[in-house]
Design an enzyme around this catalytic site. Structure first.
Site, PDB file in Angstrom:
ATOM      1  N   GLU A 332       0.814  -1.229   0.000  1.00  0.00           N
ATOM      2  CA  GLU A 332       0.000   0.000   0.000  1.00  0.00           C
ATOM      3  C   GLU A 332       0.845   1.275   0.000  1.00  0.00           C
ATOM      4  OE1 GLU A 332      -4.026  -1.316   2.275  1.00  0.00           O
ATOM      5  OE2 GLU A 332      -2.269  -1.148   3.582  1.00  0.00           O
TER       6      GLU A 332
HETATM    7  C1  ACM Z   1      -1.946  -5.355   4.296  1.00  0.00           C
HETATM    8  O1  ACM Z   1      -2.968  -5.876   4.776  1.00  0.00           O
HETATM    9  N1  ACM Z   1      -1.896  -4.062   4.065  1.00  0.00           N
HETATM   10  C2  ACM Z   1      -0.770  -6.161   3.977  1.00  0.00           C
END
Ligand code: ACM
Length: 522
Positions: A332
């Protein structure tokens, strides 16, 4: 005379019936989780008595410790005083014997063979880890009340037969996010014991995130001093000193569990950015963050100081971590341009390797050029897992829709999130890592990990609500061959583990999918 005979017969018959009802004699009916590979019953039982001791072969300190672990688990509830003794011979009848034999290729490094006769319990393995796992089986084929911390009434009988058992995958883990909310050393040790009970062998600690930096780094002290000072919702945060982290690592090692530390980067780094302005491209430290949004922070990938920082952090962590992996996050990173993200991940892999470790990262790292031995942890995008496989890398299976312990069970769940959907106990159990994504085959997979993100929970009781009763299912997926797994069979065994969880004071979610028995722990 006839009347007396009749009465006698009735007494004998009643005695036989009572014995049949109370005495375990069918080893195949025991409720072991994960389900063993092979169980053969021989139809009788072994008695744990005040004459029983635990013998280990030779003078090995490691074997004595394993024997002591078993004694410490059995003595408080049985009221017996099993001692750990050493021997070079098979001991006298009535005892438990732990022995390393080697040379049984099928058992591998973690398998064991447990032979129970009326006279003795013999546990044999190639390696100490196998004995340790076998001990968990011995605990689970005793009555549930053996897990209580106060003395319970016997008898302590164990069905006779032979169990041969070994895992499908070498990596069977869970993850605890101590970044969003901090959990102290005792909570982590508690979780380690729970993982050990289900033969899991990895605990991944998510040690840094936007909301908190949780591991002391001596060369960058403000990371914990400032970056560790808060949490989601604005709580007081916390961090592990290096000494405390080493204590966790040792505690895990003694239970054949590897700690994998994660420093998430280049995103999920607000706590670090708030602690050191020079890590920001604009040279200005942001405020600490106590919300729940993701994807807004990034280390400045173009500054050399960033790589000096990462090198110091990885060096200190590698020195404290005997396990083979450092987890570099990589998920992310929405505000890191892809043309910066790729060379960043490539360079961080080199740093980790230079410090003698292998890389694990969330599946996005497959967008970079993976080094040999780097592992992609599939959580979100199958296409990233497939990219990792195409590069010859291994995949760790943590699909959020199946394996995230922080997903709610259903709409009534007191804690958790639901962005990946609800995961009821049957859904968590009913999938196979080797067939979930056709292009990711069994030979590409190192194992399974069930991660627990902590945005919605900040204490042990609430953590346990999310972990149990799902964790045993993930343990079984990692250990038991898919063709031996079956929801109805598992559900019946889980009922018995409800008693065990009660005996261990675990606060589990009483899922309606499972016909829990409400009576006393037996
Ligand atoms: C995640 O759940 N951002 C790896």
């Amino acid at each position: 005379m006839k009347f007396i005979n009749f009465t006698l017969n009735a007494v004998v018959l009643t005695a036989i019936l009572v014995q049949t009802a109370c005495t375990p004699t069918n080893l195949t009916k025991e409720n072991v989780i994960p389900k063993p590979v092979s169980v053969v019953s021989s139809g009788s039982s072994f008695d744990l008595t005040d004459q029983t001791d635990i013998y280990v072969q030779g003078e090995s300190l490691e074997l004595k410790q394993i024997g002591q672990y078993l004694a410490n688990k059995l003595n408080p509830s049985t009221g017996l005083s099993l001692d750990v003794k050493t021997t070079v011979n098979i001991p006298a009848p009535g005892n438990i014997y732990l022995c390393i034999k080697g040379g049984d290729a099928e058992l591998g490094d973690e398998g064991y063979e447990l032979t129970i006769t009326e006279k003795s319990i013999n546990l044999v393995a190639n390696k100490p880890a196998g004995l340790f796992h076998g001990i968990q089986t011995i605990r689970q084929i005793l009555p549930s009340k053996v897990e209580m911390s106060t003395v319970q009434k016997g008898p302590w009988k164990i069905s006779t037969g032979v169990i041969r058992d070994f895992p499908v995958y070498g990596y069977r883990g869970s993850m605890l996010d101590v970044g969003r909310h901090f959990f102290g050393v005792e909570d982590v040790k508690n979780l380690i014991d729970q993982l050990a009970y289900y033969k899991m062998n990895v605990l991944h600690l998510h040690l840094s995130d936007d909301q908190g930096w949780r591991i002391e780094i001596k060369s960058w002290p403000n990371l914990t001093k400032h970056g560790g000072s808060t949490a989601v919702g604005g709580g007081k945060g916390g961090f592990y000193t290096q000494k405390e982290y080493s204590e966790i690592v040792k505690y895990a090692q003694d239970r054949y569990i590897t700690i994998i530390p994660e420093i998430d980067m280049p995103g999920h780094t607000n706590a670090a950015l708030a602690s050191y302005p020079e890590l920001n491209c604009n040279g200005i430290a942001p405020h600490l963050f106590t919300g729940r949004e993701v994807g807004f922070s990034t280390l400045c990938t173009k500054k050399e100081i960033t790589y000096k920082f990462i090198d110091d952090v990885v060096r200190e962590l590698a020195e404290l971590t005997p396990g083979p992996y450092i987890h570099i996050g990589g998920d992310e990173s929405h505000v890191t341009p892809i043309e910066d993200y790729i060379p960043f991940i490539n360079r961080v892999q080199e740093i980790v390797i230079a410090h003698g470790k292998q890389v694990i990262g969330w599946d996005e790292i497959a967008l970079s050029t993976l080094k040999p031995n780097s592992v992609a942890q599939y959580w979100a995008k199958a296409e990233n897992g497939i990219k990792a496989v195409a590069q010859g890398a291994k995949v760790l299976m943590s699909p959020a829709k199946n394996a995230y312990l922080d997903m709610k069970y259903d709409s009534t769940s007191a804690f958790g999130q639901n962005w990946a959907g609800y995961i009821e106990v049957d859904k968590g159990y009913n999938w196979d890592p080797a067939t979930l994504v056709p292009e990711i085959r069994k030979e590409n997979i190192i194992g399974i990990e069930a991660p627990l993100w902590s945005e919605t929970v900040d204490n042990r009781k609430d953590l346990e609500y999310l972990i149990f009763p799902r964790l045993p299912g993930y343990a079984e997926i990692g250990w038991t061959p898919a063709n031996l797994r079956n929801w109805d069979n598992y559900k019946a065994r889980l009922v018995n583990h409800g008693e065990r969880m009660k005996a261990m004071n675990i606060s589990f979610f009483p899922s309606k999918m499972v016909p829990w028995e409400t009576n006393e722990v037996k």
